[in-house]
Design an enzyme around this catalytic site. Structure first.
Site, PDB file in Angstrom:
ATOM      1  N   ARG A 113     -13.934  96.201  32.098  1.00  0.00           N
ATOM      2  CA  ARG A 113     -14.571  97.270  31.305  1.00  0.00           C
ATOM      3  C   ARG A 113     -14.677  96.963  29.819  1.00  0.00           C
ATOM      4  O   ARG A 113     -14.857  97.853  28.997  1.00  0.00           O
ATOM      5  CB  ARG A 113     -13.859  98.605  31.504  1.00  0.00           C
ATOM      6  N   LYS A 135     -26.619  93.270  21.039  1.00  0.00           N
ATOM      7  CA  LYS A 135     -27.362  93.337  22.304  1.00  0.00           C
ATOM      8  C   LYS A 135     -26.912  92.177  23.183  1.00  0.00           C
ATOM      9  O   LYS A 135     -26.960  91.020  22.759  1.00  0.00           O
ATOM     10  CB  LYS A 135     -28.858  93.195  22.057  1.00  0.00           C
ATOM     11  N   GLU A 177     -38.426  83.245  13.412  1.00  0.00           N
ATOM     12  CA  GLU A 177     -37.738  84.557  13.330  1.00  0.00           C
ATOM     13  C   GLU A 177     -37.390  84.872  11.872  1.00  0.00           C
ATOM     14  O   GLU A 177     -37.299  86.040  11.489  1.00  0.00           O
ATOM     15  CB  GLU A 177     -36.478  84.579  14.205  1.00  0.00           C
ATOM     16  N   LYS A 219     -31.001  91.543   9.242  1.00  0.00           N
ATOM     17  CA  LYS A 219     -30.635  91.998  10.590  1.00  0.00           C
ATOM     18  C   LYS A 219     -29.452  92.973  10.504  1.00  0.00           C
ATOM     19  O   LYS A 219     -29.435  94.007  11.173  1.00  0.00           O
ATOM     20  CB  LYS A 219     -30.295  90.800  11.481  1.00  0.00           C
ATOM     21  N   GLU A 229     -31.894 101.026  18.602  1.00  0.00           N
ATOM     22  CA  GLU A 229     -33.343 100.857  18.572  1.00  0.00           C
ATOM     23  C   GLU A 229     -34.100 102.158  18.812  1.00  0.00           C
ATOM     24  O   GLU A 229     -35.091 102.205  19.536  1.00  0.00           O
ATOM     25  CB  GLU A 229     -33.771  99.788  19.607  1.00  0.00           C
ATOM     26  N   ARG A 233     -34.816  99.823  14.016  1.00  0.00           N
ATOM     27  CA  ARG A 233     -34.580  98.520  14.658  1.00  0.00           C
ATOM     28  C   ARG A 233     -35.842  97.975  15.328  1.00  0.00           C
ATOM     29  O   ARG A 233     -35.974  96.780  15.549  1.00  0.00           O
ATOM     30  CB  ARG A 233     -33.419  98.619  15.664  1.00  0.00           C
ATOM     31  N   ASN A 237     -39.104  93.875  16.205  1.00  0.00           N
ATOM     32  CA  ASN A 237     -39.988  93.426  17.290  1.00  0.00           C
ATOM     33  C   ASN A 237     -41.348  92.948  16.796  1.00  0.00           C
ATOM     34  O   ASN A 237     -42.245  92.707  17.599  1.00  0.00           O
ATOM     35  CB  ASN A 237     -40.184  94.550  18.320  1.00  0.00           C
ATOM     36  N   HIS A 240     -43.190  90.442  18.794  1.00  0.00           N
ATOM     37  CA  HIS A 240     -42.548  90.345  20.098  1.00  0.00           C
ATOM     38  C   HIS A 240     -43.343  91.009  21.220  1.00  0.00           C
ATOM     39  O   HIS A 240     -43.162  90.672  22.384  1.00  0.00           O
ATOM     40  CB  HIS A 240     -41.132  90.924  20.039  1.00  0.00           C
ATOM     41  N   HIS A 244     -43.570  88.387  23.986  1.00  0.00           N
ATOM     42  CA  HIS A 244     -42.946  88.530  25.307  1.00  0.00           C
ATOM     43  C   HIS A 244     -43.978  88.339  26.415  1.00  0.00           C
ATOM     44  O   HIS A 244     -43.679  87.738  27.455  1.00  0.00           O
ATOM     45  CB  HIS A 244     -42.305  89.918  25.451  1.00  0.00           C
ATOM     46  N   HIS A 257     -38.827  80.849  22.720  1.00  0.00           N
ATOM     47  CA  HIS A 257     -38.968  82.248  22.304  1.00  0.00           C
ATOM     48  C   HIS A 257     -39.607  82.367  20.913  1.00  0.00           C
ATOM     49  O   HIS A 257     -40.570  83.110  20.715  1.00  0.00           O
ATOM     50  CB  HIS A 257     -37.606  82.937  22.343  1.00  0.00           C
TER      51      HIS A 257
HETATM   52  N1  LIG Z   1     -29.473  89.644  21.822  1.00  0.00           N
HETATM   53  C1  LIG Z   1     -30.469  89.563  20.966  1.00  0.00           C
HETATM   54  O1  LIG Z   1     -30.610  90.402  20.071  1.00  0.00           O
HETATM   55  C2  LIG Z   1     -31.413  88.416  21.073  1.00  0.00           C
HETATM   56  C3  LIG Z   1     -32.338  88.187  20.042  1.00  0.00           C
HETATM   57  C4  LIG Z   1     -33.167  87.075  20.138  1.00  0.00           C
HETATM   58  C5  LIG Z   1     -33.079  86.224  21.234  1.00  0.00           C
HETATM   59  N2  LIG Z   1     -32.188  86.491  22.224  1.00  0.00           N
HETATM   60  C6  LIG Z   1     -32.076  85.615  23.393  1.00  0.00           C
HETATM   61  O2  LIG Z   1     -31.746  84.294  22.949  1.00  0.00           O
HETATM   62  C7  LIG Z   1     -32.192  83.365  23.937  1.00  0.00           C
HETATM   63  C8  LIG Z   1     -32.788  82.157  23.257  1.00  0.00           C
HETATM   64  O3  LIG Z   1     -31.817  81.555  22.451  1.00  0.00           O
HETATM   65  P1  LIG Z   1     -32.015  80.092  21.831  1.00  0.00           P
HETATM   66  O4  LIG Z   1     -33.370  79.956  21.299  1.00  0.00           O
HETATM   67  O5  LIG Z   1     -30.864  79.866  20.957  1.00  0.00           O
HETATM   68  O6  LIG Z   1     -32.001  79.135  23.123  1.00  0.00           O
HETATM   69  P2  LIG Z   1     -30.806  78.434  23.926  1.00  0.00           P
HETATM   70  O7  LIG Z   1     -29.611  79.257  23.938  1.00  0.00           O
HETATM   71  O8  LIG Z   1     -31.367  77.998  25.227  1.00  0.00           O
HETATM   72  O9  LIG Z   1     -30.535  77.113  23.050  1.00  0.00           O
HETATM   73  C9  LIG Z   1     -31.525  76.120  22.972  1.00  0.00           C
HETATM   74  C10 LIG Z   1     -30.985  74.742  23.353  1.00  0.00           C
HETATM   75  O10 LIG Z   1     -30.266  74.186  22.264  1.00  0.00           O
HETATM   76  C11 LIG Z   1     -28.990  73.724  22.693  1.00  0.00           C
HETATM   77  N3  LIG Z   1     -28.122  73.828  21.513  1.00  0.00           N
HETATM   78  C12 LIG Z   1     -27.508  74.929  21.036  1.00  0.00           C
HETATM   79  N4  LIG Z   1     -26.897  74.662  19.884  1.00  0.00           N
HETATM   80  C13 LIG Z   1     -27.114  73.356  19.598  1.00  0.00           C
HETATM   81  C14 LIG Z   1     -26.745  72.506  18.542  1.00  0.00           C
HETATM   82  N5  LIG Z   1     -26.052  72.954  17.481  1.00  0.00           N
HETATM   83  N6  LIG Z   1     -27.128  71.204  18.593  1.00  0.00           N
HETATM   84  C15 LIG Z   1     -27.861  70.755  19.638  1.00  0.00           C
HETATM   85  N7  LIG Z   1     -28.260  71.518  20.663  1.00  0.00           N
HETATM   86  C16 LIG Z   1     -27.887  72.802  20.641  1.00  0.00           C
HETATM   87  C17 LIG Z   1     -28.680  74.661  23.835  1.00  0.00           C
HETATM   88  O11 LIG Z   1     -27.690  74.149  24.688  1.00  0.00           O
HETATM   89  C18 LIG Z   1     -30.026  74.756  24.523  1.00  0.00           C
HETATM   90  O12 LIG Z   1     -30.276  73.629  25.316  1.00  0.00           O
HETATM   91  C19 LIG Z   1     -33.151  84.109  24.833  1.00  0.00           C
HETATM   92  O13 LIG Z   1     -32.567  84.297  26.099  1.00  0.00           O
HETATM   93  C20 LIG Z   1     -33.366  85.442  24.128  1.00  0.00           C
HETATM   94  O14 LIG Z   1     -33.596  86.490  25.042  1.00  0.00           O
HETATM   95  C21 LIG Z   1     -31.362  87.561  22.153  1.00  0.00           C
HETATM   96 ZN   LIG Z   2     -36.923  87.283  18.909  1.00  0.00          ZN
END
Ligand SMILES: NC(=O)c1ccc[n+]([C@@H]2O[C@H](COP(=O)([O-])OP(=O)(O)OC[C@H]3O[C@@H](n4cnc5c(N)ncnc54)[C@H](O)[C@@H]3O)[C@@H](O)[C@H]2O)c1
Ligand SMILES: [Zn+2]
Length: 351
Positions: A113, A135, A177, A219, A229, A233, A237, A240, A244, A257
């Protein structure tokens, strides 16, 4: 060092931007911390895991990738934690890109939990976006992030040094971003990105630290004003709505992304020019394009993208919401736009 307070009804905490922050994780563990579980991917661990050498911990390897951001993986990790002796006093460190931040954050949110999570984002996208704001979640077959929870971290430790190993394409995806942050709330940040592009792309340490700090500040401000949101917030987007749709249309495999968001921001900018009197559309578009290119948009149907908009999670009772720039540094949220104008704006950027 720069530190930004995130104040939400659930919890208040700091998002700290500091070179070498990953070496200070032990300073931020909860007072009576039981077993510590570091959730990470193999690549990040091999590159940066040595910062945990002095801290007693268990490592849980998550396979990474959008396809593995699923409840089944969360269950597998929870079983591993139990097998390693986890209990309610345990804590999780989410050490990786946004996918790790979301998945490990969700694991912490529902494990017994809820146990504390420390977010240590290692991609630029995760540092300026995913890790701040609480999130967490995983994907369903029917769509992205459809299962999740708000679970604010104890602290977010953002270390620009770890970006040294990040592939260039991932780095640029994160920059989009930050461009978003400039357009929605900070004309000065936008100007730094515009005029300082050479330093940004060359990862000049001073410039990179500055733009990360600006984006994290924005942020933190936005989330503090509106954790769930309900209002402000939603400005995060920007880009987005269509972004998306592009990600879904290409099965999350063709665009990162941030790249999809870049496309979405260009469409939103065209839309704003058509439905309002935005005067700085050309500047916004130029900066987005200058940080490109994004992969080819060949073969993508504007009609399919437009149809997908209505399926977006953020569509509320059938109304598609768009975040449109009013001027650089200010946006507005609108709904009920004419379908034809939306379609034409998508077409304008596709071609
Ligand atoms: N929670 C939120 O508010 C929020 C906001 C934006 C995005 N997201 C989510 O984030 C995700 C995308 O995240 P991302 O773009 O970081 O992709 P990711 O987590 O897949 O990372 C990209 C790649 O880089 C590698 N990597 C990470 N750090 C590294 C480093 N320092 N050196 C070398 N390689 C490295 C990872 O292993 C992966 O292969 C999506 O699932 C999206 O939905 C969430
Ligand atoms: Zn985003």
């Amino acid at each position: 060092m720069a530190s930004f307070r995130v104040q939400t009804p659930q919890r208040s905490y700091d998002a700290i931007v500091e070179r070498g922050a990953v070496w200070r994780i032990c300073d931020f563990l909860p007072a009576k911390c039981g077993k510590l579980f570091v959730v990470t991917t193999r690549d990040v661990w091999d590159l940066h895991g040595s910062c945990f050498a002095q801290i007693p911990h268990s490592v849980i390897f998550f396979p990474g990738g959008e396809a593995n951001k699923r409840i089944s993986e969360v269950e597998t990790m929870a079983e591993q934690m139990i097998a390693a002796g986890a209990d309610r006093s345990s804590a999780v460190v989410a050490f990786g890109g946004g996918i790790v931040n979301d998945t490990a954050g969700f694991l912490a949110a529902i494990f017994m939990r809820g146990i504390p999570v420390i977010q240590v984002p290692t991609t630029l996208l995760a540092q300026v976006d995913a890790a701040v704001g609480g999130k967490t979640g995983v994907n369903l077959v029917s769509g992205k992030n459809l299962l999740g929870s708000f679970h604010q971290p104890l602290v977010v430790l953002i270390d620009p040094d770890v970006l040294g190993t990040l592939p260039e394409r991932e780095y640029r995806a994160g920059l989009y971003e930050i461009i978003k942050c400039g357009v929605i709330r900070d004309a000065n940040l936008f100007r730094i990105l515009d005029e300082g592009i050479a330093g940004v792309l060359a990862k000049d340490p001073t410039v990179v630290e500055r733009i990360i700090a600006d984006a994290v500040r924005i942020k933190a401000e936005v989330v503090s004003a509106d954790e769930r949101e309900g209002g402000l917030r939603r400005i995060l987007n920007f880009g987005h709505t269509v972004g998306h749709a592009l990600e879904a249309e290409t099965q999350y495999s063709r665009f990162l992304h941030g790249e999809a968001v870049a496309f979405g921001m260009r469409v939103a900018t065209v839309l704003a020019e058509r439905v309002s009197d935005l005067k700085e559309g050309a500047d916004i578009d130029r900066v987005i394009v200058n940080y490109g290119p994004i992969p080819s948009l060949n073969g993508i149907s504007a009609g399919n993208l437009a149809k997908r908009l209505v399926n977006d999670k953020k569509t509320i009772q059938g109304h598609v919401h768009f975040v449109l720039p009013v001027k650089i540094g200010e946006v507005t949220v609108v709904s009920g736009l004419d379908d034809r104008i939306v379609l034409e704006s998508i077409q304008a950027v596709l071609h």
